[in-house]
Scaffold this active site. Sequence first.
Site, PDB file in Angstrom:
ATOM      1  N   LYS A 137       0.870  -1.190   0.000  1.00  0.00           N
ATOM      2  CA  LYS A 137       0.000   0.000   0.000  1.00  0.00           C
ATOM      3  C   LYS A 137       0.899   1.229   0.000  1.00  0.00           C
ATOM      4  O   LYS A 137       2.060   1.153   0.402  1.00  0.00           O
ATOM      5  CB  LYS A 137      -0.877   0.011   1.257  1.00  0.00           C
ATOM      6  N   ASP A 177      -6.945   4.524  -4.552  1.00  0.00           N
ATOM      7  CA  ASP A 177      -7.646   4.342  -3.267  1.00  0.00           C
ATOM      8  C   ASP A 177      -8.273   5.712  -2.992  1.00  0.00           C
ATOM      9  O   ASP A 177      -8.455   6.502  -3.946  1.00  0.00           O
ATOM     10  CB  ASP A 177      -6.664   3.920  -2.157  1.00  0.00           C
TER      11      ASP A 177
HETATM   12  P1  NDP Z   1     -13.136   7.762  -2.700  1.00  0.00           P
HETATM   13  O1  NDP Z   1     -12.094   8.769  -2.454  1.00  0.00           O
HETATM   14  O2  NDP Z   1     -13.633   7.557  -4.092  1.00  0.00           O
HETATM   15  O3  NDP Z   1     -14.415   8.040  -1.789  1.00  0.00           O
HETATM   16  C1  NDP Z   1     -14.351   8.092  -0.397  1.00  0.00           C
HETATM   17  C2  NDP Z   1     -15.699   8.551   0.083  1.00  0.00           C
HETATM   18  O4  NDP Z   1     -15.765   8.463   1.501  1.00  0.00           O
HETATM   19  C3  NDP Z   1     -15.995   9.999  -0.268  1.00  0.00           C
HETATM   20  O5  NDP Z   1     -17.362  10.131  -0.491  1.00  0.00           O
HETATM   21  C4  NDP Z   1     -15.575  10.736   1.021  1.00  0.00           C
HETATM   22  O6  NDP Z   1     -16.195  11.993   1.173  1.00  0.00           O
HETATM   23  C5  NDP Z   1     -16.103   9.757   2.027  1.00  0.00           C
HETATM   24  N1  NDP Z   1     -15.475   9.920   3.342  1.00  0.00           N
HETATM   25  C6  NDP Z   1     -14.194  10.089   3.658  1.00  0.00           C
HETATM   26  N2  NDP Z   1     -14.027  10.189   4.972  1.00  0.00           N
HETATM   27  C7  NDP Z   1     -15.265  10.068   5.491  1.00  0.00           C
HETATM   28  C8  NDP Z   1     -15.779  10.079   6.794  1.00  0.00           C
HETATM   29  N3  NDP Z   1     -14.981  10.252   7.864  1.00  0.00           N
HETATM   30  N4  NDP Z   1     -17.095   9.889   6.955  1.00  0.00           N
HETATM   31  C9  NDP Z   1     -17.932   9.730   5.892  1.00  0.00           C
HETATM   32  N5  NDP Z   1     -17.486   9.739   4.643  1.00  0.00           N
HETATM   33  C10 NDP Z   1     -16.189   9.896   4.445  1.00  0.00           C
HETATM   34  O7  NDP Z   1     -12.571   6.394  -2.093  1.00  0.00           O
HETATM   35  P2  NDP Z   1     -13.015   4.903  -2.431  1.00  0.00           P
HETATM   36  O8  NDP Z   1     -14.478   4.852  -2.651  1.00  0.00           O
HETATM   37  O9  NDP Z   1     -12.093   4.384  -3.444  1.00  0.00           O
HETATM   38  O10 NDP Z   1     -12.622   4.178  -1.068  1.00  0.00           O
HETATM   39  C11 NDP Z   1     -13.527   4.079   0.045  1.00  0.00           C
HETATM   40  C12 NDP Z   1     -13.052   2.999   0.982  1.00  0.00           C
HETATM   41  O11 NDP Z   1     -13.002   1.746   0.292  1.00  0.00           O
HETATM   42  C13 NDP Z   1     -11.645   3.189   1.557  1.00  0.00           C
HETATM   43  O12 NDP Z   1     -11.616   2.621   2.856  1.00  0.00           O
HETATM   44  C14 NDP Z   1     -10.783   2.355   0.627  1.00  0.00           C
HETATM   45  O13 NDP Z   1      -9.573   1.957   1.242  1.00  0.00           O
HETATM   46  C15 NDP Z   1     -11.713   1.172   0.403  1.00  0.00           C
HETATM   47  N6  NDP Z   1     -11.444   0.373  -0.782  1.00  0.00           N
HETATM   48  C16 NDP Z   1     -11.403   0.938  -2.020  1.00  0.00           C
HETATM   49  C17 NDP Z   1     -11.191   0.166  -3.137  1.00  0.00           C
HETATM   50  C18 NDP Z   1     -11.260   0.731  -4.529  1.00  0.00           C
HETATM   51  O14 NDP Z   1     -11.198  -0.060  -5.477  1.00  0.00           O
HETATM   52  N7  NDP Z   1     -11.413   2.029  -4.711  1.00  0.00           N
HETATM   53  C19 NDP Z   1     -10.898  -1.270  -3.007  1.00  0.00           C
HETATM   54  C20 NDP Z   1     -11.058  -1.797  -1.672  1.00  0.00           C
HETATM   55  C21 NDP Z   1     -11.287  -0.983  -0.614  1.00  0.00           C
HETATM   56  P3  NDP Z   1     -15.579  13.340   0.547  1.00  0.00           P
HETATM   57  O15 NDP Z   1     -16.087  13.354  -0.866  1.00  0.00           O
HETATM   58  O16 NDP Z   1     -16.122  14.413   1.402  1.00  0.00           O
HETATM   59  O17 NDP Z   1     -14.086  13.212   0.630  1.00  0.00           O
END
Ligand code: NDP
Length: 457
Positions: A137, A177
Amino acid sequence: MTTEVFCNDKLAKEYIDNVFATLKAKNAHQLEFLQAVEEIFISLVPVFAQNPAYIQHNILSRIVEPDRIVSFRVAWQDDKNQVQVNRGFRVQYNNVIGPYKGGLRFHPTVNESIMKFLAFEQIFKNALTGQPIGGGKGGSDFNPKGKSDAEIMRFCQAFMTELYRYIGPDVDVPAGDIGVGAREVGYLWGQYKRIRGAYEAGVLTGKKPGYGGSLARKEATGYGLVYFVSEMLQEANQSFLNKTVVVSGSGNVAIYAIEKAQHFGAKVVACSDSAGYIYDPEGINLKVVKEIKELKGDRISTYLKYRPNAEYHEGCTGIWTIPCDIALPCATQNEINGESARKLISNGTKVVAEGANMPSDLEAINEFLAADILFGPGKAANAGGVAVSALEMAQNSGRNYWSFQEVDEKLHRIMKSIYAESKEAAEKYGYSGNLVVGSNIAGFIKVAEGMLAEGVY
Ligand code: NDP
């Protein structure tokens, strides 16, 4: 027999406790990392009790120590010609099963503890996919919010100017990510290609289709999560049809989890961002969410401009007070604590499955398990993203492209198999129905066997 098992259990527990105590002493301030390790260690007592060779070869002490951690300076120029400095990381944890593989996170909270927890989890998740990928990572404490496109490009180029030394299609393959989507991967890829002077497409995954990216990668984590939950539901003779679902986040994982859940007939009533959450009792209009988040990069609160009957609430934890059948945390780590878990349970939620990495803390997981909630841990439930990343690597190596349907079908098969393996491992080691223990054990054994085969180094 009973005494023998008891002795082995005791020995195994002592061994695991000792390794954890040493780890804690060495990394006392890395709370997220210790939390992730503890969750896995708790599951492994029966495995060590039945496999004394793992103790003899001190597999646990070896597996918790990353192969290496690289930390580097990233200096870049903002639009006002000011020089900014961030810290970059790459954790190469374990490459027994394949090249190190894991995303890059750009977020101000990034530090060594977060990087290590994510990389450690990634080892076992990647093993579970059955694809030839090890665990790693990386990322930076760079905050992409409010930055211009040119600033993002300059940052990505500066980041890759250092990172390129440590990665390669057969060495270490980063992806996206939080804060790193197809745009950032594109800038990173362009810089790597320029520096290397070669078209090594398999060095990064999450590229846009058309220049080496796989179709269905964007959708893979969210769709995979819903495929996994479908397996859990099927076991209980249920399906998504007419279920009420709450999804946290509105990023890549959340959006495609909502899409597939709706496709399977569920009603998704809420989603969120880091500022607050929306509740739309008539069902979330995903087209609107995509426009706000994917096209405009705006706040989720603006949803009310399009759907005035919906509600917006400040803060992130309130979303778990909305009654639902299925809760899918898809935002970030530790977003569900014990209190939120108890609220979900008392509101009648039957299924919780993790799209994000470690969104439930240990207390929350224990609450879910004690209440017999069907609980899908992230390591298994969100593995679809990295699984399709491995399929992207395979397409890059073969210099070809598969259709969306072909990739989606492979993803579906992989998620079914992850579910089946996790369930079987739980049964075999006496924890029937516990997918936390099952997925930890199934992933761990694959890596441990590889380490035994390689010998000590
Ligand atoms: P993105 O950056 O696309 O989206 C993250 C989302 O979570 C945004 O809507 C963000 O809001 C929101 N967010 C961040 N912090 C908080 C919080 N404290 N409370 C509520 N919402 C929050 O990331 P991903 O969708 O790619 O990733 C999301 C999760 O999934 C992470 O834990 C990542 O490690 C995991 N993951 C992702 C994978 C992937 O393929 N993308 C694969 C496996 C796991 P805002 O827009 O305000 O920043």
